[in-house]
Design a protein around this motif. Structure first.
Motif, short mmCIF file in Angstrom:
data_model
loop_
_atom_site.label_atom_id
_atom_site.label_comp_id
_atom_site.label_asym_id
_atom_site.label_seq_id
_atom_site.Cartn_x
_atom_site.Cartn_y
_atom_site.Cartn_z
N ILE A 87 0.83 -1.21 0.00
CA ILE A 87 0.00 0.00 0.00
C ILE A 87 0.86 1.25 0.00
O ILE A 87 0.67 2.17 -0.82
CB ILE A 87 -0.95 -0.01 1.21
N LEU A 138 -1.11 9.42 3.06
CA LEU A 138 -2.15 9.26 4.06
C LEU A 138 -2.16 10.42 5.03
O LEU A 138 -1.11 10.99 5.34
CB LEU A 138 -1.95 7.94 4.81
N ASP A 155 -7.32 9.03 8.43
CA ASP A 155 -7.78 8.29 7.26
C ASP A 155 -8.19 6.87 7.65
O ASP A 155 -7.66 6.29 8.61
CB ASP A 155 -6.69 8.21 6.19
N LEU A 205 -8.46 3.10 5.91
CA LEU A 205 -8.18 2.22 4.77
C LEU A 205 -9.25 1.14 4.72
O LEU A 205 -9.49 0.45 5.71
CB LEU A 205 -6.81 1.57 4.92
N VAL A 229 -8.37 0.76 9.90
CA VAL A 229 -8.44 -0.22 8.83
C VAL A 229 -9.75 -0.98 8.92
O VAL A 229 -10.14 -1.44 10.00
CB VAL A 229 -7.25 -1.22 8.88
N VAL A 285 -7.87 -1.55 -2.52
CA VAL A 285 -7.76 -0.74 -1.31
C VAL A 285 -8.26 0.68 -1.61
O VAL A 285 -7.93 1.26 -2.64
CB VAL A 285 -6.30 -0.66 -0.80
N VAL A 328 -9.20 4.64 0.35
CA VAL A 328 -9.05 5.53 1.49
C VAL A 328 -10.34 6.31 1.65
O VAL A 328 -10.84 6.91 0.69
CB VAL A 328 -7.88 6.52 1.29
#
Length: 250
Positions: A25, A32, A36, A38, A134, A202, A204
């Motif tokens: 990532i 980032l 944030d 993920l 996450v 992935v 954000v």
């Protein structure tokens, strides 16, 4: 309220067993920011963890992952099993998946999605100095509604439920039962920009830093409704048969 934004991270190639997801990532150069979140497709977590099974063994794999059968339906010679898997998730085929996998192989869900999310969040926080959350997401159907949506099956550093009970609404009345599952909402938001076939596993989600906190926060396992609070334990046909059998036994 701060605007909510979401974007997919390009440049993550094919994931193979043993890959370091945090490195994959961050090596994309994504910048980032504090707070944030993920949203990571469970499939790449499973791939990194080597959760492969030969496709010929799919039915046996579904059985091995099954804790309880909720419903089965056979249409045009194909039987669909809706089951509770070992994670407590009710899903078709126990979450065993053949899409976006190498020919001849299928994938099981991660062994412990919350633990996978915590390891990834810890690694990203350590390498960037940025406090991120996450969500590990997977795609599920819903009772009473057609289609599918992404939900959180793993979470770390994110408040999965936003408890609004006791908060006054716009009319001044206190909310009594309102507790949005924001982890599922975040998972679905991430899926809007990741998609299913674009090779973008992935995303954000930015703008809900208020939901990001310590890695000791409860994970997605806490979302699963316990059996004593589950009003829909069986499919409609299965519930009818069980009730009919109970009536005859009585």
């Amino acid at each position: 309220m701060t605007a909510l934004t979401a974007f997919a991270i390009p440049g993550i190639g094919e994931v193979v067993p043993g890959d370091d997801l945090s490195a994959l990532i961050l090596d994309t150069g994504v910048a980032l920011e504090e707070g944030d979140i993920l949203v990571v497709t469970s499939k790449i977590v499973s791939k990194a963890e080597g959760r492969y099974v030969a496709a010929a063994d799919r039915e046996d794999a579904i059985t091995a992952e099954t804790v309880r059968v909720v419903a089965t339906r056979t249409t045009d010679g194909h039987t669909t099993r809706i089951v509770e898997n070992r994670l407590g998730i009710v899903a078709a085929a126990a979450g065993v998946d053949a899409s976006n996998t190498p020919e001849g192989w299928i994938l099981l869900l991660p062994v412990d999605p919350d633990a996978s999310a915590r390891a990834l969040a810890a690694a990203v926080r350590e390498r960037t100095g940025v406090t991120v959350g996450v969500i590990v997401s997977d795609t599920l159907g819903r009772p009473w509604r057609s289609g599918q949506t992404d939900v959180a099956i793993g979470a770390a550093g994110v408040r999965v439920i936003e408890d609004l009970r006791g908060v006054a609404d716009s009319a001044g009345r206190l909310l009594v039962v309102t507790a949005p599952c924001v982890a599922d909402e975040l998972a679905a938001t991430g899926d809007l920009v990741k998609g299913k076939a674009g090779g973008l596993p992935v995303a954000v989600v930015r703008g809900r830093s208020d939901l990001v906190g310590p890695l000791t926060l409860p994970g997605a396992a806490s979302i699963v409704r316990s059996s004593d609070r589950d009003m829909f334990r069986l499919g409609s046909d299965e519930a009818y048969r069980a009730g009919f059998a109970d009536g005859r036994a009585g």
